[in-house]
Design a protein around this motif. Sequence first.
Motif, short mmCIF file in Angstrom:
data_model
loop_
_atom_site.label_atom_id
_atom_site.label_comp_id
_atom_site.label_asym_id
_atom_site.label_seq_id
_atom_site.Cartn_x
_atom_site.Cartn_y
_atom_site.Cartn_z
N PHE A 116 0.83 -1.22 0.00
CA PHE A 116 0.00 0.00 0.00
C PHE A 116 0.86 1.27 0.00
O PHE A 116 2.08 1.21 0.23
N LEU A 117 0.21 2.39 -0.24
CA LEU A 117 0.88 3.70 -0.28
C LEU A 117 1.71 3.93 0.97
O LEU A 117 1.18 3.86 2.09
N GLY A 118 2.98 4.17 0.78
CA GLY A 118 3.85 4.49 1.90
C GLY A 118 4.27 3.30 2.74
O GLY A 118 4.84 3.46 3.81
N SER A 119 4.02 2.08 2.25
CA SER A 119 4.35 0.90 3.07
C SER A 119 5.86 0.68 3.17
O SER A 119 6.33 0.08 4.15
N THR B 41 9.83 1.54 -1.91
CA THR B 41 11.02 2.20 -2.45
C THR B 41 12.20 2.05 -1.49
O THR B 41 13.34 1.81 -1.92
N THR B 42 11.91 2.15 -0.20
CA THR B 42 12.97 2.00 0.80
C THR B 42 13.63 0.63 0.67
O THR B 42 14.86 0.49 0.69
N LEU B 43 12.80 -0.40 0.51
CA LEU B 43 13.32 -1.76 0.41
C LEU B 43 14.11 -1.94 -0.90
O LEU B 43 15.22 -2.51 -0.89
N LEU C 299 7.26 -7.56 5.98
CA LEU C 299 6.68 -6.69 7.00
C LEU C 299 7.61 -5.54 7.34
O LEU C 299 8.68 -5.76 7.93
N SER C 300 7.22 -4.33 6.95
CA SER C 300 8.07 -3.16 7.20
C SER C 300 7.70 -2.49 8.53
O SER C 300 6.62 -2.75 9.08
N LYS C 301 8.59 -1.66 9.03
CA LYS C 301 8.38 -0.81 10.21
C LYS C 301 8.10 -1.62 11.48
O LYS C 301 7.55 -1.10 12.45
N VAL D 211 -4.16 10.34 2.58
CA VAL D 211 -3.52 9.02 2.61
C VAL D 211 -2.00 9.14 2.51
O VAL D 211 -1.27 8.48 3.25
N ARG D 212 -1.52 10.01 1.63
CA ARG D 212 -0.08 10.03 1.37
C ARG D 212 0.32 11.37 0.79
O ARG D 212 -0.40 11.91 -0.07
N VAL D 213 1.46 11.89 1.23
CA VAL D 213 2.03 13.10 0.64
C VAL D 213 3.50 12.81 0.40
O VAL D 213 4.18 12.26 1.28
N LYS D 214 4.00 13.12 -0.78
CA LYS D 214 5.44 13.07 -0.94
C LYS D 214 5.89 14.15 -1.89
O LYS D 214 5.12 14.59 -2.75
N GLY D 215 7.11 14.60 -1.69
CA GLY D 215 7.54 15.70 -2.54
C GLY D 215 8.98 16.10 -2.31
O GLY D 215 9.66 15.59 -1.41
N PRO E 34 5.37 12.82 9.84
CA PRO E 34 5.99 13.19 8.57
C PRO E 34 7.50 13.14 8.67
O PRO E 34 8.06 13.49 9.71
N GLU E 35 8.15 12.65 7.61
CA GLU E 35 9.62 12.66 7.58
C GLU E 35 10.06 13.75 6.63
O GLU E 35 9.58 13.81 5.50
N MET E 36 10.97 14.62 7.09
CA MET E 36 11.48 15.67 6.21
C MET E 36 13.00 15.56 6.20
O MET E 36 13.65 15.78 7.22
N1 LIG Z 1 10.76 3.01 10.56
C1 LIG Z 1 10.65 2.56 9.32
N2 LIG Z 1 10.27 3.41 8.35
C2 LIG Z 1 10.16 2.92 7.09
C3 LIG Z 1 10.44 1.57 6.78
N3 LIG Z 1 10.22 1.39 5.47
C4 LIG Z 1 9.83 2.60 4.99
N4 LIG Z 1 9.80 3.52 5.96
C5 LIG Z 1 9.38 4.94 5.83
O1 LIG Z 1 8.06 4.97 5.31
C6 LIG Z 1 7.89 6.07 4.40
C7 LIG Z 1 7.41 5.55 3.06
O2 LIG Z 1 8.44 4.72 2.51
P1 LIG Z 1 8.54 4.43 0.95
O3 LIG Z 1 9.63 3.43 0.77
O4 LIG Z 1 8.62 5.70 0.17
O5 LIG Z 1 7.14 3.77 0.70
P2 LIG Z 1 6.48 3.35 -0.71
O6 LIG Z 1 5.73 2.11 -0.47
O7 LIG Z 1 7.52 3.31 -1.78
O8 LIG Z 1 5.52 4.60 -0.95
P3 LIG Z 1 4.59 4.90 -2.25
O9 LIG Z 1 5.49 4.81 -3.45
O10 LIG Z 1 4.06 6.27 -2.03
O11 LIG Z 1 3.51 3.90 -2.27
C8 LIG Z 1 9.24 6.77 4.34
O12 LIG Z 1 9.17 7.85 5.24
C9 LIG Z 1 10.24 5.70 4.82
O13 LIG Z 1 11.37 6.28 5.42
C10 LIG Z 1 10.83 0.68 7.85
O14 LIG Z 1 11.05 -0.54 7.68
N5 LIG Z 1 10.93 1.23 9.10
#
Ligand SMILES: Nc1nc2c(ncn2[C@@H]2O[C@H](COP(=O)(O)OP(=O)(O)OP(=O)(O)O)[C@@H](O)[C@H]2O)c(=O)[nH]1
Length: 343
Positions: A13-16, A19-21, A157-159, A270-274, A295-297
């Motif tokens: 889902f959005l923000g899950s 991209t970080t992974l 499972l993130s976060k 739901v989600r803001v990025k920029g 929010p993370e900046m």
């Molecule tokens: N603490 C923590 N934060 C995480 C983790 N994975 C992602 N984040 C945070 O979650 C937010 C969204 O992460 P993204 O990787 O951009 O999520 P995404 O699924 O690609 O987002 P969309 O492309 O908008 O769907 C960011 O602020 C990341 O830093 C994690 O495992 N732990």
Amino acid sequence: MEPRIPVVVLTGFLGSGKTTLLNRWLRERKNVALIINELGDIGIDQYLTGRRDVPVSLLAGGCLCCVIQGSLSTTLRNLLMARKSGDIPAFETVVIETTGAADPFGVISPLEQDLWLKKRFFCQSVLTVVDTLAGTDALDRHPEVLEQIHAADVLLLSKAEQVDEASLQGLQSQLRELNATARQYRLDNDDPGSQLLDNVFERRCRVTGLFSLVVDPATPAVSGLVSRPVQSQGRHNLFSASLRWPYGLSWALWQAALQQLQEQCGEALVRVKGLLQVSGLDGPLLVQWVAGQAPEMTPLNDWPDQDGDSRLVLIVRHNQADFAGEQLAHWQALLDQLLTTSA
Ligand SMILES: Nc1nc2c(ncn2[C@@H]2O[C@H](COP(=O)(O)OP(=O)(O)OP(=O)(O)O)[C@@H](O)[C@H]2O)c(=O)[nH]1
């Protein structure tokens, strides 16, 4: 005929945390081609993927599972041609990072239905990132999350480091009920790493236009599973609006403005990025905001392109298609006012 090229669908889902992974995994991998699909018109994720030597194709402005489904065929064809002509490195795997709203079955259906593609590519796996901080609430609020869980070969499972053990275990057992066969990995202490991109899973789902699960008679039916038609047009009541703005503000004013945006949108957010231009900073401020989470900046060293405009994508869940655009228009008026008063 050359062996078919595996396609990995990375969803969630959005923000899950997709991209970080991917950023983490792509530090170890070069032999992939990446297709990034974004709901908003302005792509942000392509700037955040760590490796610059991996070919990245951006498909923005709608979901590959519905609104822009046809673009996947074209993109895969173009990638194959570019690989043959040596214009891009000889990738061995294609990774599709879906939008956070995608139905993975809809994303992979061209691979099963387009005969030309079917001879050259196959869906090797669907990997679903599950935001444990959003937890079971997300399962109730966002039907897309259920689709992504049902389709998964693996649940990532993130976060989890931010969640207490009891809530995590509750979520894990709910995930097992929804998808008994998908293996679950906690990304905080059990990240399977980029080797997961090589694992082949048997496709459990058959795409027929109406999506239905092919139930193995040996396994009990999965509770709560729904099969429902997918409309050819956007099937979500998730809407995005994007803003580009050639100005900067101070960090404090951006914070105040974002707070205002949240108050305006309320529950719909739901989600803001920029990427924002901040007075006094050379690079942009990366805004990552998942509703219900802090929010993370993050200041970045450099702008990813020559442009230098502030840009923001807003995603809301609402029954009015115009809502996101209207909110962003109000917000832009506020920004203009802030700019005038701070000048
Ligand atoms: N603490 C923590 N934060 C995480 C983790 N994975 C992602 N984040 C945070 O979650 C937010 C969204 O992460 P993204 O990787 O951009 O999520 P995404 O699924 O690609 O987002 P969309 O492309 O908008 O769907 C960011 O602020 C990341 O830093 C994690 O495992 N732990």
